[in-house]
Design an enzyme around this catalytic site. Structure first.
Site, PDB file in Angstrom:
ATOM      1  N   HIS A  56       1.948   3.184  -9.097  1.00  9.32           N
ATOM      2  CA  HIS A  56       1.843   1.838  -9.367  1.00  9.32           C
ATOM      3  C   HIS A  56       2.878   1.007  -9.945  1.00  9.32           C
ATOM      4  O   HIS A  56       3.267   0.021  -9.778  1.00  9.32           O
ATOM      5  CB  HIS A  56       0.361   1.295 -10.082  1.00  9.32           C
ATOM      6  CG  HIS A  56      -0.800   1.978  -9.128  1.00  9.32           C
ATOM      7  ND1 HIS A  56      -0.969   1.580  -7.988  1.00  9.32           N
ATOM      8  CD2 HIS A  56      -1.836   2.956  -9.562  1.00  9.32           C
ATOM      9  CE1 HIS A  56      -2.019   2.051  -7.458  1.00  9.32           C
ATOM     10  NE2 HIS A  56      -2.697   2.880  -8.328  1.00  9.32           N
ATOM     11  N   ASP A 111       0.916  -1.342  -0.035  1.00  9.59           N
ATOM     12  CA  ASP A 111      -0.063   0.056   0.011  1.00  9.59           C
ATOM     13  C   ASP A 111       0.806   1.346   0.055  1.00  9.59           C
ATOM     14  O   ASP A 111       1.787   1.280   0.558  1.00  9.59           O
ATOM     15  CB  ASP A 111      -0.972  -0.146   1.221  1.00  9.59           C
ATOM     16  CG  ASP A 111      -2.073   1.130   1.077  1.00  9.59           C
ATOM     17  OD1 ASP A 111      -2.265   1.438   0.110  1.00  9.59           O
ATOM     18  OD2 ASP A 111      -2.544   1.314   2.243  1.00  9.59           O
ATOM     19  N   ARG A 117       2.462  -4.308   6.804  1.00 11.27           N
ATOM     20  CA  ARG A 117       1.829  -3.263   5.990  1.00 11.27           C
ATOM     21  C   ARG A 117       2.451  -2.129   5.980  1.00 11.27           C
ATOM     22  O   ARG A 117       2.596  -1.415   7.332  1.00 11.27           O
ATOM     23  CB  ARG A 117       0.376  -2.951   6.574  1.00 11.27           C
ATOM     24  CG  ARG A 117      -0.273  -2.014   5.838  1.00 11.27           C
ATOM     25  CD  ARG A 117      -2.097  -1.982   6.028  1.00 11.27           C
ATOM     26  NE  ARG A 117      -2.478  -1.111   4.762  1.00 11.27           N
ATOM     27  CZ  ARG A 117      -3.650  -1.295   4.492  1.00 11.27           C
ATOM     28  NH1 ARG A 117      -4.646  -1.859   4.907  1.00 11.27           N
ATOM     29  NH2 ARG A 117      -4.163  -0.391   3.397  1.00 11.27           N
ATOM     30  N   ASN A 124       0.985   3.246  -2.943  1.00 10.01           N
ATOM     31  CA  ASN A 124       1.766   3.752  -4.313  1.00 10.01           C
ATOM     32  C   ASN A 124       1.108   5.226  -4.674  1.00 10.01           C
ATOM     33  O   ASN A 124       1.855   6.027  -5.254  1.00 10.01           O
ATOM     34  CB  ASN A 124       1.007   2.881  -5.472  1.00 10.01           C
ATOM     35  CG  ASN A 124       1.576   1.521  -5.264  1.00 10.01           C
ATOM     36  OD1 ASN A 124       2.509   1.323  -4.195  1.00 10.01           O
ATOM     37  ND2 ASN A 124       1.072   0.492  -5.674  1.00 10.01           N
ATOM     38  N   GLY A 125      -0.117   5.527  -4.505  1.00  7.50           N
ATOM     39  CA  GLY A 125      -0.679   6.838  -4.763  1.00  7.50           C
ATOM     40  C   GLY A 125       0.050   7.909  -3.983  1.00  7.50           C
ATOM     41  O   GLY A 125       0.163   8.762  -4.700  1.00  7.50           O
ATOM     42  N   ARG A 126      -0.130   7.767  -2.624  1.00  7.29           N
ATOM     43  CA  ARG A 126       0.790   8.799  -1.955  1.00  7.29           C
ATOM     44  C   ARG A 126       2.086   8.983  -2.348  1.00  7.29           C
ATOM     45  O   ARG A 126       2.530  10.310  -2.273  1.00  7.29           O
ATOM     46  CB  ARG A 126       0.580   8.355  -0.471  1.00  7.29           C
ATOM     47  CG  ARG A 126      -0.796   8.755   0.043  1.00  7.29           C
ATOM     48  CD  ARG A 126      -1.048   8.068   1.411  1.00  7.29           C
ATOM     49  NE  ARG A 126      -1.530   6.764   1.339  1.00  7.29           N
ATOM     50  CZ  ARG A 126      -1.576   5.809   2.230  1.00  7.29           C
ATOM     51  NH1 ARG A 126      -1.390   6.424   3.588  1.00  7.29           N
ATOM     52  NH2 ARG A 126      -1.629   4.727   1.970  1.00  7.29           N
ATOM     53  N   SER A 131      -7.605  -5.714  -4.576  1.00  5.80           N
ATOM     54  CA  SER A 131      -8.723  -6.144  -3.730  1.00  5.80           C
ATOM     55  C   SER A 131     -10.045  -6.029  -4.406  1.00  5.80           C
ATOM     56  O   SER A 131     -10.015  -5.670  -5.383  1.00  5.80           O
ATOM     57  CB  SER A 131      -8.680  -5.371  -2.421  1.00  5.80           C
ATOM     58  OG  SER A 131      -9.554  -4.269  -2.755  1.00  5.80           O
ATOM     59  N   LEU A 136      11.308 -19.584  -3.724  1.00  5.60           N
ATOM     60  CA  LEU A 136      10.211 -18.840  -3.066  1.00  5.60           C
ATOM     61  C   LEU A 136       8.985 -19.222  -3.792  1.00  5.60           C
ATOM     62  O   LEU A 136       8.963 -19.257  -5.022  1.00  5.60           O
ATOM     63  CB  LEU A 136      10.411 -17.386  -3.062  1.00  5.60           C
ATOM     64  CG  LEU A 136       9.527 -16.268  -2.657  1.00  5.60           C
ATOM     65  CD1 LEU A 136       9.443 -16.571  -1.162  1.00  5.60           C
ATOM     66  CD2 LEU A 136       9.917 -15.029  -3.166  1.00  5.60           C
ATOM     67  N   LEU A 179      -6.267  -4.370   8.177  1.00  2.00           N
ATOM     68  CA  LEU A 179      -6.328  -5.248   6.966  1.00  2.00           C
ATOM     69  C   LEU A 179      -6.799  -5.331   5.568  1.00  2.00           C
ATOM     70  O   LEU A 179      -6.325  -5.964   4.581  1.00  2.00           O
ATOM     71  CB  LEU A 179      -6.656  -6.934   7.539  1.00  2.00           C
ATOM     72  CG  LEU A 179      -5.772  -7.735   8.506  1.00  2.00           C
ATOM     73  CD1 LEU A 179      -6.665  -8.711   9.300  1.00  2.00           C
ATOM     74  CD2 LEU A 179      -4.499  -8.122   8.097  1.00  2.00           C
ATOM     75  N   ARG A 232      -1.077   8.996 -10.003  1.00  6.90           N
ATOM     76  CA  ARG A 232      -1.204   7.845  -9.361  1.00  6.90           C
ATOM     77  C   ARG A 232      -0.610   6.524 -10.095  1.00  6.90           C
ATOM     78  O   ARG A 232       0.168   5.835  -9.342  1.00  6.90           O
ATOM     79  CB  ARG A 232      -2.679   7.675  -8.996  1.00  6.90           C
ATOM     80  CG  ARG A 232      -3.031   8.632  -7.939  1.00  6.90           C
ATOM     81  CD  ARG A 232      -4.582   8.407  -7.556  1.00  6.90           C
ATOM     82  NE  ARG A 232      -4.654   7.068  -7.053  1.00  6.90           N
ATOM     83  CZ  ARG A 232      -4.483   6.580  -5.634  1.00  6.90           C
ATOM     84  NH1 ARG A 232      -4.177   7.703  -4.842  1.00  6.90           N
ATOM     85  NH2 ARG A 232      -4.535   5.478  -5.223  1.00  6.90           N
ATOM     86  N   GLU A 240     -12.267  -4.680  -3.388  1.00  7.86           N
ATOM     87  CA  GLU A 240     -12.799  -3.269  -3.255  1.00  7.86           C
ATOM     88  C   GLU A 240     -12.292  -2.319  -4.445  1.00  7.86           C
ATOM     89  O   GLU A 240     -12.551  -1.196  -4.297  1.00  7.86           O
ATOM     90  CB  GLU A 240     -12.680  -3.042  -1.667  1.00  7.86           C
ATOM     91  CG  GLU A 240     -13.534  -3.498  -0.907  1.00  7.86           C
ATOM     92  CD  GLU A 240     -13.207  -5.126  -0.318  1.00  7.86           C
ATOM     93  OE1 GLU A 240     -12.284  -5.326  -0.711  1.00  7.86           O
ATOM     94  OE2 GLU A 240     -14.360  -5.676  -0.328  1.00  7.86           O
TER      95      GLU A 240
END
Ligand code: IPE
Ligand code: IPE
Ligand code: MG
Length: 238
Positions: free
Chosen positions: A40, A23, A184, A25-27, A68, A133, A191, A36, A70
């Site tokens: 990314h 989390d 995070r 990327n935009g900021r 996500s 991995l 979450l 933005r 959302e």
């Protein structure tokens, strides 16, 4: 007390499974007066760096939250840009064979554009024999959606003996141990619907660093902090 003492003594325990909410990327882009989407791009480059680093130090599983259930609420242009980045990454990933990283995708993949589904299948096939991995990339992933899908599958199978193991086996993450450490970055303390079943006994580590700036040294800090945790799992300290 030095956080690095355990490492110097060679006693450091590595988490088997690290999960990261990628989390900020935009900021990151906004701080640089960039669109933005530039955030990314930088975030996706950083994912490759961190995945390679995890492979190098011997982490077995890395699950990353890329998109996500959302995130469809975002402007169409941003969603399209993220999907295009995913396409580029997937096309490229077959060239990473020599890296010995196994790629797997989790989420409601069937709802993604058909060409992306085909590219994902190809990337999974091409990397299936890798022994290093295992990267689980969560795309169109939501923890609640995952549980609903699992329950539907169980109901339609007619199974009536419902156990925790049965539910775990029906999740997108079947066969992958629960995450030991969830990271995070970006200064958010939530979450956002990530691995909500699997995180029952995970350790959490939060950082204010924005994802594109999250370097291997930050991952090392998280692993060092993990080493100082006493994971009692409901029992008593050893
Ligand atoms: C994470 O960065 C990437 C996705 C959610 C796809 P964001 O785009 O959420 O960045 P911020 O939170 O707006 O800074
Ligand atoms: C979580 O970040 C999803 C991903 C990083 C892919 P969001 O930026 O979507 O989360 P919220 O909206 O801040 O909770
Ligand atoms: Mg965000």
């Amino acid at each position: 007390m030095s956080l690095f003492r355990k490492k110097e003594n060679g006693e450091r325990k590595l988490p088997v499974h690290i999960a990261i909410i990628m989390d900020g990327n935009g900021r990151w882009a906004k701080k640089r007066t960039l669109p933005r989407t530039a955030g990314h791009v930088a975030g996706s480059e950083n994912f490759k760096t961190i995945a390679r680093y995890c492979n190098k130090i011997g982490i077995k599983y890395l699950t990353v939250y890329a998109f996500s259930t959302e995130n469809w609420k975002r402007p169409q242009g941003e969603v399209d840009a993220i999907m295009n980045l995913l396409r580029d990454y997937l096309k490229d990933s077959v060239n990473f064979k020599s890296e010995n990283i196994k790629l797997q995708f989790i989420g409601n993949l069937a709802a993604l554009p058909e060409d992306i589904i085909a590219l994902m299948e190809n990337a999974e096939n091409e990397s299936k024999d890798a022994t290093g991995l295992v990267v689980n990339m969560a795309v169109n992933y939501g923890g609640r959606d995952e549980i609903v899908a699992a329950v539907k599958e169980i109901v339609s199978s007619g199974e009536t003996e419902i156990t925790e193991e049965l539910i775990s086996e029906k999740l997108y993450t079947k066969g992958v141990p629960d995450p030991d450490l969830i990271i995070r970055p970006s200064g958010e303390y939530r979450l956002s619907n990530f691995l909500i079943w699997q995180c029952a006994y995970s350790e959490f580590w939060f950082s204010n660093v924005l994802w594109p700036d999250f370097k291997p040294k930050h991952l090392e800090e998280a692993i060092d902090a993990f080493n100082l945790r006493d994971r009692r799992m409901g029992g008593l300290s050893k």
